[in-house]
Design an enzyme around this catalytic site. Sequence first.
Site, PDB file in Angstrom:
ATOM      1  N   ARG A 240       0.753  -1.442   0.104  1.00 16.28           N
ATOM      2  CA  ARG A 240       0.014   0.165   0.061  1.00 16.28           C
ATOM      3  C   ARG A 240       0.824   1.167   0.062  1.00 16.28           C
ATOM      4  NH1 ARG A 240      -3.590  -2.228  -1.392  1.00 16.28           N
ATOM      5  NH2 ARG A 240      -5.655  -2.555  -0.429  1.00 16.28           N
ATOM      6  N   GLU A 269      -2.147   7.992  -3.788  1.00 15.06           N
ATOM      7  CA  GLU A 269      -2.351   7.638  -5.284  1.00 15.06           C
ATOM      8  C   GLU A 269      -3.709   7.989  -5.572  1.00 15.06           C
ATOM      9  OE1 GLU A 269      -1.309   3.436  -4.698  1.00 15.06           O
ATOM     10  OE2 GLU A 269      -3.464   2.948  -5.345  1.00 15.06           O
ATOM     11  N   HIS A 287      -0.875   0.432  -9.571  1.00 19.63           N
ATOM     12  CA  HIS A 287      -1.553  -0.315  -8.642  1.00 19.63           C
ATOM     13  C   HIS A 287      -2.326  -1.389  -9.290  1.00 19.63           C
ATOM     14  CE1 HIS A 287      -3.630  -0.091  -4.481  1.00 19.63           C
ATOM     15  NE2 HIS A 287      -3.525  -1.689  -4.974  1.00 19.63           N
TER      16      HIS A 287
END
Length: 342
Positions: A240, A269, A287
């Site tokens: 993360r 993000e 991601h």
Amino acid sequence: MSKKKVWVSRPLFPDVLAHLADHVEVAAETVEGTRSADQMRAKLADVDGAIVGLSERVDAGVLAGNTRLKVVANLGVGFNNFDLPAMTAAGVLATNTPDVLNESVADYAWALMLAAARRVSAAERWLRAGHWTSTMRFDDWLGVDLHGKTLGILGMGRIGQAIARRACGFDMHVLYHNRSRLPDPVERECRAQWVEKHELLRRVDHLVLVLPFTAANRHAIGAPELALMKPSAVLVNVARGGIVDDAALARALRDKTLAAAALDVFEGEPAVHPDLLALDNAVLSPHIASASEDTRRAMARLAADNVLAALGLGKLAGQPPTPLNPEVMSRWSGAASVDNKA
Ligand code: GLV
């Protein structure tokens, strides 16, 4: 009895939506978007269930006054977008998508590790820019080997173990750190040895982060931790954003106190720290570690199964496969429970 209603916050595979629509009325968004708390509250106000993405926060504010919603399924294994105690207090079942993505995320961690260590992205950028116009120097584009080196894994859950198992093919020595040691048979299967976090940071040639994001893990890798690592080391984050202090990492990469990094996740993000964007020794991806065709489908199906089961529908009626706060279900009233949130 009128059909129950489920909101799907983002475009999803048509066959999964069709499966949902066999049982419930589906309100599915057709374009991606980020929603404010007010928009989330409005979307969740008149539905029985929802499937949401990792950028959508579900907390007490969003749930305030909602007496209808029973289940929110997260399209991801990490659920730091959920305030779980608030969902439990509101009697809303939360679910995630564990296990179905372990192997794909492990594959991708290796893709990033190889790309960063052997400078794949930077070399391709250079080639595409037309710089390969004559014979190259023999000592150009030197990277870091993986075979025979020491791999470190910080966070040794199921994904970490899948990453460790792959290290055998590269003849790597595997160290890991986790709050608790794995049972001996699992350590043996993964050929992995537990060490303290600082020892891990000091000894490894390649470090992969796979730990969940919690308040305690924020900046688990910051300037002091990066300073412990070898200047030749490579860092990979598939966990993360926020676990790594991106500004400190950019400084280490710029100053060459760390050789390279590969990041699939970022603080804040979809924004990416501008200093990272400017660095050739950082491999960056948006991601997508779980984004294989098979795995994203499996995740979507699991989320749909969770919602239907929580609403007492489908072949798993009353038994959501991957609940995060199953205790809320005992507070729904009995067999009628799945029909009537108390
Ligand atoms: C992806 O980041 C996930 O948590 O599944």
